[in-house]
Design a protein around this motif. Sequence first.
Motif, PDB file in Angstrom:
ATOM      1  N   ALA A 125      97.185  53.870  47.670  1.00 41.18           N
ATOM      2  CA  ALA A 125      98.846  54.020  47.492  1.00 41.18           C
ATOM      3  C   ALA A 125      99.207  55.422  48.603  1.00 41.18           C
ATOM      4  O   ALA A 125     100.287  55.313  49.023  1.00 41.18           O
ATOM      5  CB  ALA A 125      99.131  54.239  46.197  1.00 41.18           C
ATOM      6  N   TYR A 126      98.333  56.456  48.458  1.00 41.58           N
ATOM      7  CA  TYR A 126      98.659  57.528  49.236  1.00 41.58           C
ATOM      8  C   TYR A 126      98.813  57.292  50.754  1.00 41.58           C
ATOM      9  O   TYR A 126      99.653  57.863  51.421  1.00 41.58           O
ATOM     10  CB  TYR A 126      98.028  59.029  49.025  1.00 41.58           C
ATOM     11  CG  TYR A 126      98.163  60.097  49.672  1.00 41.58           C
ATOM     12  CD1 TYR A 126      99.032  60.923  49.428  1.00 41.58           C
ATOM     13  CD2 TYR A 126      97.511  60.166  50.958  1.00 41.58           C
ATOM     14  CE1 TYR A 126      99.315  62.109  50.339  1.00 41.58           C
ATOM     15  CE2 TYR A 126      97.829  61.278  51.796  1.00 41.58           C
ATOM     16  CZ  TYR A 126      98.699  62.272  51.496  1.00 41.58           C
ATOM     17  OH  TYR A 126      98.951  63.289  52.161  1.00 41.58           O
ATOM     18  N   ASP A 129     102.042  55.228  51.411  1.00 39.07           N
ATOM     19  CA  ASP A 129     103.576  55.642  51.242  1.00 39.07           C
ATOM     20  C   ASP A 129     103.424  57.191  50.521  1.00 39.07           C
ATOM     21  O   ASP A 129     104.281  57.517  49.983  1.00 39.07           O
ATOM     22  CB  ASP A 129     104.335  55.135  50.470  1.00 39.07           C
ATOM     23  CG  ASP A 129     104.966  53.815  51.546  1.00 39.07           C
ATOM     24  OD1 ASP A 129     105.361  54.098  52.645  1.00 39.07           O
ATOM     25  OD2 ASP A 129     105.268  52.587  50.819  1.00 39.07           O
ATOM     26  N   GLY A 130     102.327  57.959  50.982  1.00 37.74           N
ATOM     27  CA  GLY A 130     102.343  59.227  50.290  1.00 37.74           C
ATOM     28  C   GLY A 130     102.441  60.234  51.185  1.00 37.74           C
ATOM     29  O   GLY A 130     102.280  60.330  52.573  1.00 37.74           O
ATOM     30  N   THR A 139     103.173  63.128  46.639  1.00 38.40           N
ATOM     31  CA  THR A 139     104.644  62.487  46.391  1.00 38.40           C
ATOM     32  C   THR A 139     104.500  60.997  47.157  1.00 38.40           C
ATOM     33  O   THR A 139     103.960  61.023  48.102  1.00 38.40           O
ATOM     34  CB  THR A 139     105.910  63.042  47.078  1.00 38.40           C
ATOM     35  OG1 THR A 139     105.956  64.528  46.406  1.00 38.40           O
ATOM     36  CG2 THR A 139     107.000  62.446  46.991  1.00 38.40           C
ATOM     37  N   TYR A 140     104.762  60.036  46.203  1.00 37.94           N
ATOM     38  CA  TYR A 140     104.918  58.856  46.702  1.00 37.94           C
ATOM     39  C   TYR A 140     106.149  58.329  46.841  1.00 37.94           C
ATOM     40  O   TYR A 140     107.024  58.349  46.024  1.00 37.94           O
ATOM     41  CB  TYR A 140     103.917  57.861  45.620  1.00 37.94           C
ATOM     42  CG  TYR A 140     102.686  58.015  45.439  1.00 37.94           C
ATOM     43  CD1 TYR A 140     101.651  57.596  46.365  1.00 37.94           C
ATOM     44  CD2 TYR A 140     102.310  58.884  44.239  1.00 37.94           C
ATOM     45  CE1 TYR A 140     100.559  57.729  45.972  1.00 37.94           C
ATOM     46  CE2 TYR A 140     100.934  59.140  44.101  1.00 37.94           C
ATOM     47  CZ  TYR A 140      99.999  58.552  44.874  1.00 37.94           C
ATOM     48  OH  TYR A 140      98.768  58.742  44.883  1.00 37.94           O
ATOM     49  N   SER A 141     106.513  57.632  48.133  1.00 41.84           N
ATOM     50  CA  SER A 141     108.050  57.205  48.463  1.00 41.84           C
ATOM     51  C   SER A 141     107.993  55.933  48.265  1.00 41.84           C
ATOM     52  O   SER A 141     107.241  54.923  48.805  1.00 41.84           O
ATOM     53  CB  SER A 141     108.398  57.460  49.790  1.00 41.84           C
ATOM     54  OG  SER A 141     108.315  58.833  50.216  1.00 41.84           O
ATOM     55  N   LEU A 142     108.752  55.269  47.126  1.00 38.70           N
ATOM     56  CA  LEU A 142     108.662  54.005  46.732  1.00 38.70           C
ATOM     57  C   LEU A 142     110.083  53.331  46.432  1.00 38.70           C
ATOM     58  O   LEU A 142     110.968  54.085  46.330  1.00 38.70           O
ATOM     59  CB  LEU A 142     107.970  53.824  45.441  1.00 38.70           C
ATOM     60  CG  LEU A 142     106.343  54.030  45.451  1.00 38.70           C
ATOM     61  CD1 LEU A 142     105.760  54.584  44.116  1.00 38.70           C
ATOM     62  CD2 LEU A 142     105.697  53.521  46.555  1.00 38.70           C
ATOM     63  N   LEU A 154     100.970  54.258  38.225  1.00 40.46           N
ATOM     64  CA  LEU A 154     100.611  55.578  38.695  1.00 40.46           C
ATOM     65  C   LEU A 154     100.914  56.629  37.601  1.00 40.46           C
ATOM     66  O   LEU A 154      99.952  57.609  37.373  1.00 40.46           O
ATOM     67  CB  LEU A 154     101.561  55.924  39.741  1.00 40.46           C
ATOM     68  CG  LEU A 154     101.177  55.036  41.156  1.00 40.46           C
ATOM     69  CD1 LEU A 154     102.393  55.375  42.428  1.00 40.46           C
ATOM     70  CD2 LEU A 154      99.699  55.683  41.754  1.00 40.46           C
ATOM     71  N   SER A 179     111.378  58.867  44.857  1.00 40.76           N
ATOM     72  CA  SER A 179     110.190  59.648  45.082  1.00 40.76           C
ATOM     73  C   SER A 179     109.496  60.021  43.987  1.00 40.76           C
ATOM     74  O   SER A 179     110.279  60.579  42.826  1.00 40.76           O
ATOM     75  CB  SER A 179     110.458  60.979  45.907  1.00 40.76           C
ATOM     76  OG  SER A 179     111.251  60.878  47.189  1.00 40.76           O
ATOM     77  N   THR A 227     101.530  49.466  48.528  1.00 37.62           N
ATOM     78  CA  THR A 227     102.711  50.425  49.472  1.00 37.62           C
ATOM     79  C   THR A 227     103.133  50.092  50.650  1.00 37.62           C
ATOM     80  O   THR A 227     104.359  50.124  51.043  1.00 37.62           O
ATOM     81  CB  THR A 227     102.073  51.856  49.125  1.00 37.62           C
ATOM     82  OG1 THR A 227     100.799  51.979  49.792  1.00 37.62           O
ATOM     83  CG2 THR A 227     102.172  52.399  47.826  1.00 37.62           C
TER      84      THR A 227
END
Length: 266
Positions: A125-126, A129-130, A139-142, A154, A179, A227
């Motif tokens: 996931a990182y 979009d991490g 920080t994950y931008s989702l 998560l 975020s 992601t």
Amino acid sequence: SDVRRMCPLAPTTKILWYNEAKEKFNLSDIKSAYNSCNNYGKIKVIQNGKLIDVKVNKFNLSANYEITLSNGLKIKTTANHLNKVLDKNYVQTKDLKVSDYLPISLTPFENTKNMSYEQGKFIGAYLGDGSKDGSTGITYSLNPIEDKELIDWLQEYGAKIFGKHFSFYITNEKGTSCSLSMYSHSLRGLIDDFVDGTTAINKSLNMKAINQSIEFRKGIIDGYLLTDGSHSSSKRKDVIYTASKNMVESMQALCGSLGIPTDLKT
């Protein structure tokens, strides 16, 4: 000696190889592997799910043939290089035909049972979009709607895996993007260990992931797909998107270690 051992490739050819002296996988050009052989002796490569010893030799020949595979990969070699062809024996490069298929192994490699599927999913996931936040944050931008199931996962598994020193918060939860910021020395350490680069154009997977469990590596792929990927049931394939050449190469190596064929589209 077996003549197949005398088939040179261009020195720029990328290979995945294992340095037993350092207990480390490397993804580099074959010239670097040759230099490592000079320093440490034999290296190892994965063949049909197992590590085998190989010796890289240097030849004063020009790799003046380029083989383009149906999946987009290219191999630079010599006219007399012997290629294993599906339903045939070995065929020299100069005698290959467009209808020939060079088989790949579908046998997954597993050297250890280290690391879990869930840890791999955090890393995947990182990769998609991490980004890093300070010294301990990730920080994950989702998308708060489309990615709600992943956001909940998560948060839930972050607390389970990383314990009481794990904290998080979500910003702009009502918008079209949000975020999810997580703070944990353990999570940050996990990301730092297995991810090289810091931006969308230079991020990649560190090859130490190849030496972990099959489930861990599957988790990386699934996390990435959730992601920055897509799934097509009708075409029976998954697609991962990236602007990083290093990411392409490292994910191809990861899939190869699991016996998963890949196509390259640019």
